[in-house]
Design an enzyme around this catalytic site. Structure first.
Site, PDB file in Angstrom:
ATOM      1  CG  ASP A 122      10.624   7.846   7.440  1.00 51.83           C
ATOM      2  OD1 ASP A 122      10.195   7.514   6.316  1.00 51.83           O
ATOM      3  OD2 ASP A 122      11.762   8.321   7.616  1.00 51.83           O
ATOM      4  CG  ASP A 179       6.818   2.777  -7.532  1.00 51.90           C
ATOM      5  OD1 ASP A 179       6.333   3.920  -7.570  1.00 51.90           O
ATOM      6  OD2 ASP A 179       6.380   1.885  -6.785  1.00 51.90           O
ATOM      7  CE  LYS A 194       8.283   7.559  -4.578  1.00 49.51           C
ATOM      8  NZ  LYS A 194       8.747   6.954  -5.841  1.00 49.51           N
ATOM      9  N   GLY A 211       2.693   3.638   1.414  1.00 49.18           N
ATOM     10  CA  GLY A 211       3.253   3.882   2.742  1.00 49.18           C
ATOM     11  C   GLY A 211       3.767   5.289   2.910  1.00 49.18           C
ATOM     12  NE  ARG A 212       8.820   6.346  -0.319  1.00 52.16           N
ATOM     13  CZ  ARG A 212      10.070   6.590  -0.624  1.00 52.16           C
ATOM     14  NH1 ARG A 212      10.729   7.550  -0.013  1.00 52.16           N
ATOM     15  NH2 ARG A 212      10.686   5.883  -1.538  1.00 52.16           N
ATOM     16  CG  ASP A 216       5.309  -3.666  -5.030  1.00 43.76           C
ATOM     17  OD1 ASP A 216       5.725  -4.818  -5.209  1.00 43.76           O
ATOM     18  OD2 ASP A 216       6.021  -2.766  -4.567  1.00 43.76           O
ATOM     19  CG  ASN A 217       7.837  -1.131  -7.434  1.00 41.99           C
ATOM     20  OD1 ASN A 217       7.070  -0.439  -6.773  1.00 41.99           O
ATOM     21  ND2 ASN A 217       8.962  -1.614  -6.942  1.00 41.99           N
ATOM     22  N   GLY A 234       0.838  -1.208   0.000  1.00 41.63           N
ATOM     23  CA  GLY A 234       0.000   0.000   0.000  1.00 41.63           C
ATOM     24  C   GLY A 234       0.865   1.246   0.000  1.00 41.63           C
TER      25      GLY A 234
HETATM   26  P1  AMP Z   1       9.230   0.808  -3.092  1.00 40.78           P
HETATM   27  O1  AMP Z   1      10.410  -0.047  -2.805  1.00 40.78           O
HETATM   28  O2  AMP Z   1       9.523   2.280  -3.091  1.00 40.78           O
HETATM   29  O3  AMP Z   1       8.482   0.384  -4.300  1.00 40.78           O
HETATM   30  O4  AMP Z   1       8.242   0.632  -1.854  1.00 40.78           O
HETATM   31  C1  AMP Z   1       7.754  -0.607  -1.422  1.00 40.78           C
HETATM   32  C2  AMP Z   1       6.727  -0.384  -0.348  1.00 40.78           C
HETATM   33  O5  AMP Z   1       7.323   0.274   0.769  1.00 40.78           O
HETATM   34  C3  AMP Z   1       5.549   0.489  -0.760  1.00 40.78           C
HETATM   35  O6  AMP Z   1       4.416   0.015  -0.083  1.00 40.78           O
HETATM   36  C4  AMP Z   1       5.940   1.853  -0.249  1.00 40.78           C
HETATM   37  O7  AMP Z   1       4.833   2.686  -0.018  1.00 40.78           O
HETATM   38  C5  AMP Z   1       6.647   1.490   1.045  1.00 40.78           C
HETATM   39  N1  AMP Z   1       7.639   2.488   1.454  1.00 40.78           N
HETATM   40  C6  AMP Z   1       8.790   2.820   0.836  1.00 40.78           C
HETATM   41  N2  AMP Z   1       9.444   3.766   1.535  1.00 40.78           N
HETATM   42  C7  AMP Z   1       8.693   4.051   2.626  1.00 40.78           C
HETATM   43  C8  AMP Z   1       8.821   4.948   3.737  1.00 40.78           C
HETATM   44  N3  AMP Z   1       9.873   5.739   3.865  1.00 40.78           N
HETATM   45  N4  AMP Z   1       7.821   4.944   4.628  1.00 40.78           N
HETATM   46  C9  AMP Z   1       6.759   4.156   4.527  1.00 40.78           C
HETATM   47  N5  AMP Z   1       6.575   3.294   3.514  1.00 40.78           N
HETATM   48  C10 AMP Z   1       7.527   3.242   2.568  1.00 40.78           C
HETATM   49 MG    MG Z   2       6.888   0.939  -5.149  1.00 41.30          MG
END
Ligand code: AMP
Ligand code: MG
Length: 476
Positions: free
Chosen positions: A121, A258, A109, A88-89, A248-249, A86
């Site tokens: 965070d 992403d 973002k 997360g940020r 997810d990406n 989901g």
């Molecule tokens: P990503 O590797 O950027 O594709 O992120 C994978 C998952 O981790 C996704 O659900 C993002 O929303 C979550 N995510 C990445 N960085 C953060 C962060 N700093 N805080 C919270 N969730 C994160």
């Molecule tokens: Mg992602």
């Protein structure tokens, strides 16, 4: 009340509630604009003049008229393993309807934690957001489907990583943020009705001509297979390594999304991996096409209940569609490679001609982009291709066997072989200057990247040994 061009709708809220949560962006202590995309603002119908001096909007402190902020739920297969994820940020402000009637998600973002943040965070630091801005805008100019970047603002807050870094928010623009992982989520946690609601919504949004079709879900899957095969062929042709092709990406729209540990290859090597965490090379350059097929299989599994009430039947139907992937991929890759070599007709030996050139590049450690660019001027300068004398003769003879002259072939090549890509070295230079408070270096790079088929002495230059061992990081 002035709208400043905002014309937001919020159709995602019409989906069942499991697909999102209402989520306001966190308050940023002291928003400051770092970079703003005036051209994109214009295309979106926004008042760029006003908005460029409104960092509080792009930090999430002030919501645009009509925004109903949400975070989206999704899951994903990360390095092969299923996980609930989901936004997360990230926060989706709404869907901007442009003067031409197109619909684009506007997402912040790095705007604070959400119920999907897990242990994160919710924040982002400046340089990775600027990096996404540079690479996504470069991809757009190169003609590769991609999300786009409207703005990066500093929040005025701090982000703790290995060191303490300045916090930033990127405004991302996408035809939607529906991911393969959104379907993985629906299949794992929703009812069949939820899954159908998501599929119907996606069809309405991306493939409206299928809405009344008899086998609409299967035809929808076929469209996604085609879009993914076309996209990944484009990545391979341009030398782009996404770096984290988890489901997810992967956007359903067929846009690149992403931009984490992605980078462009300098010296040609099929084994190129940049991501520091991809120690097994799962997402290496050479594996991207097969990972694309693997991800589509995970999408098919999620969609199977909609294909046919009999599970075995649906699996057979899905498999047949996935088999179509390789045909589309190969056709697009061959077409693209022929264009890169100025070939407009087909000969059986073309594939070996192409593969031999790639082998030459690998064994002589040649720069992928510049080798093709140099070949594109064969009409004026006999290209120098280390170790490739025989290959050159063969290719020049092949060019002679088509119904266009060599000048025309060169025109085609010059329009298909970029002179400027976001090379790691120059991207790093721009980011370093930005970290020191100087964005002019980045602006200069962005200008060159916006016109990638125009020669640039500076950005075509590859400093000695700069590509080797370049490492990128996710989640920063
Ligand atoms: P990503 O590797 O950027 O594709 O992120 C994978 C998952 O981790 C996704 O659900 C993002 O929303 C979550 N995510 C990445 N960085 C953060 C962060 N700093 N805080 C919270 N969730 C994160
Ligand atoms: Mg992602």
């Amino acid at each position: 009340m002035a709208t400043n061009g905002w014309n937001l709708q919020n159709t995602y809220l019409g989906l069942p509630e499991i697909f999102y949560c209402n989520q306001k962006p966190s308050l940023a202590p002291a928003p400051k604009m770092v970079i703003f995309n005036q051209i994109l603002a214009g295309e979106l119908g926004l008042d760029g003049g006003f908005l460029e001096s409104s960092p509080e909007i792009f930090a999430g402190n002030v919501l645009p008229v009509g925004a109903c902020p949400i975070s989206q739920a999704y899951a994903g297969y990360q390095f092969g393993h299923f996980a609930m994820l989901g936004d997360g940020r990230a926060v989706l402000l709404g869907e901007q309807i442009t003067p031409k009637g197109q619909r684009f998600d506007i997402q912040l973002k790095g705007s604070g934690s959400t119920p999907y943040s897990r242990r994160g965070d919710g924040l982002a630091s400046l340089l990775p957001m600027l990096r996404e801005y540079i690479i996504s805008e470069a991809m757009y100019a190169l003609g590769i489907p991609t999300t786009r970047s409207l703005a990066v603002v500093l929040t005025g807050g701090k982000v703790v990583r290995e060191t303490v870094l300045p916090g930033a928010v990127l405004t991302r623009v996408a035809t939607s943020h529906i991911r393969i992982g959104t379907f993985n989520f629906a299949a794992a946690y929703g009812s069949k009705e939820d899954l159908a609601a998501l599929a119907n919504y996606t069809i309405w949004r991306h493939f409206p001509w299928l809405e009344d079709a008899k086998d609409k879900y299967l035809l929808f899957f076929r469209e996604v297979v085609k879009l993914k095969a076309e996209l990944i062929a484009k990545w391979q042709l341009i030398g782009f390594v996404h770096g984290v092709m988890n489901t997810d990406n992967g956007a359903i729209s067929g846009e690149t999304i992403d931009y984490g540990p992605c980078a462009f290859m300098d010296v040609y090597d099929q084994n190129t991996v940049f991501s520091s965490i991809d120690t097994g090379g799962r997402y290496a350059y050479k594996n991207q096409p097969s990972i694309g097929a693997w991800n589509l299989a995970r999408l098919a599994e999620s969609l199977c209940p909609l294909f046919h009430h009999n599970q075995e039947e649906s699996i057979i139907m899905a498999q047949k569609e996935i088999e179509g992937y390789w045909g589309v991929y190969k056709k697009n890759w061959m077409q693209g490679m022929r264009a890169k070599l100025g070939l407009i007709n087909q000969e059986e030996s073309d594939e070996s001609l192409i593969l031999e050139l790639l082998d030459l590049m690998k064994s002589h450690k040649l720069d992928y982009t510049n080798t093709f660019r140099v070949l594109s001027f064969v009409n004026s300068d006999k290209p120098s291709l280390p170790g490739g004398g025989c290959w050159l003769e063969r290719w020049i003879a092949r060019l002679g066997k088509q119904p266009i002259n060599v000048n025309k072939a060169c025109e085609i090549m010059q329009a298909n072989n970029p002179a400027v890509i976001p090379r790691n070295y120059w991207v790093e230079e721009a980011l370093y200057a930005a970290s020191e408070g100087d964005v002019t270096v980045m602006e200069d790079l962005l200008r060159a990247l916006s016109n990638p088929f125009k020669d640039s002495e500076k950005y075509a230059y590859v400093p000695e040994g700069c590509g080797c061992g370049y490492r990128t990081f996710c989640g920063t």
